[in-house]
Enzyme design. Structure first.
Site, short mmCIF file in Angstrom:
data_model
loop_
_atom_site.label_atom_id
_atom_site.label_comp_id
_atom_site.label_asym_id
_atom_site.label_seq_id
_atom_site.Cartn_x
_atom_site.Cartn_y
_atom_site.Cartn_z
N GLN A 118 33.08 61.49 35.38
CA GLN A 118 34.41 61.35 35.98
C GLN A 118 34.41 61.92 37.39
O GLN A 118 34.77 63.07 37.62
CB GLN A 118 35.47 62.02 35.11
CG GLN A 118 36.86 61.72 35.63
CD GLN A 118 37.94 62.18 34.68
OE1 GLN A 118 37.70 62.61 33.57
NE2 GLN A 118 39.17 62.08 35.15
N PHE A 119 34.05 61.08 38.36
CA PHE A 119 33.97 61.53 39.75
C PHE A 119 35.32 62.01 40.28
O PHE A 119 35.38 62.76 41.25
CB PHE A 119 33.40 60.43 40.65
CG PHE A 119 34.35 59.30 40.94
CD1 PHE A 119 35.12 59.32 42.09
CD2 PHE A 119 34.49 58.22 40.07
CE1 PHE A 119 36.01 58.28 42.37
CE2 PHE A 119 35.36 57.19 40.34
CZ PHE A 119 36.13 57.22 41.50
N THR A 120 36.42 61.59 39.67
CA THR A 120 37.75 61.95 40.18
C THR A 120 38.04 63.45 40.07
O THR A 120 39.03 63.92 40.62
CB THR A 120 38.87 61.16 39.48
OG1 THR A 120 38.83 61.43 38.08
CG2 THR A 120 38.70 59.66 39.73
#
Length: 148
Positions: free
Chosen positions: A78-80
């Site tokens: 989850q790069f966010t």
């Protein structure tokens, strides 16, 4: 690296209406990588996560680690987690790692978790995933290797 750990009774990840990863009791990990991350960061997180004592013992105290309860891990990229929200209303993601390195480190992280003997299910790096969970507690812990 940043990891959001949630203690769960169960969790799953679905891609295109097909379940690709599912666990019962254990941890849901949301995982983000930066370009500056190193193998030492991976090792630090694997140690902290697998030794973390947040399951209740016979006295009701958080005193047991994941292996003590035969728990499992569902790891989801989850790069966010590296969203920047200071300016404007649209988050920026320039702090997140480049996809090539992030994918490599995400896979390496999961391999290192498996090497400890813990069962690890995963999502698919870069995919649009639906994550379902039954939070246990709730207990949610944030790890950030910039603040070891």
């Amino acid at each position: 690296m940043r990891v959001v750990l949630q203690r769960v009774k169960q969790a799953s990840v679905t891609i295109n209406e097909q379940v690709v990863g599912m666990i019962n009791q254990g941890y849901l990990l949301l995982v983000a990588v930066r370009d500056e991350d190193t193998e030492a960061d991976l090792d630090y997180l694997v140690h902290k996560i697998t030794k973390l004592r947040i399951f209740e013992d016979e006295q009701g105290k958080m005193n047991l680690a994941l292996p003590d309860v035969a728990g499992q891990i569902l790891s989801v990229s989850q790069f966010t987690l590296y969203a920047q929200t200071r300016k404007g209303n649209r988050p920026g993601f320039s702090l997140a790692g480049q996809p090539e390195k992030a994918a490599q480190y995400y896979d390496w992280f999961n391999q290192k978790l498996r090497a400890t003997g813990i069962e690890v299910a995963t999502g698919q790096f870069g995919a649009d995933m639906a994550v379902a969970l039954v939070n246990d507690g709730p207990v949610t812990i944030l790890f950030d290797t910039e603040n070891k």
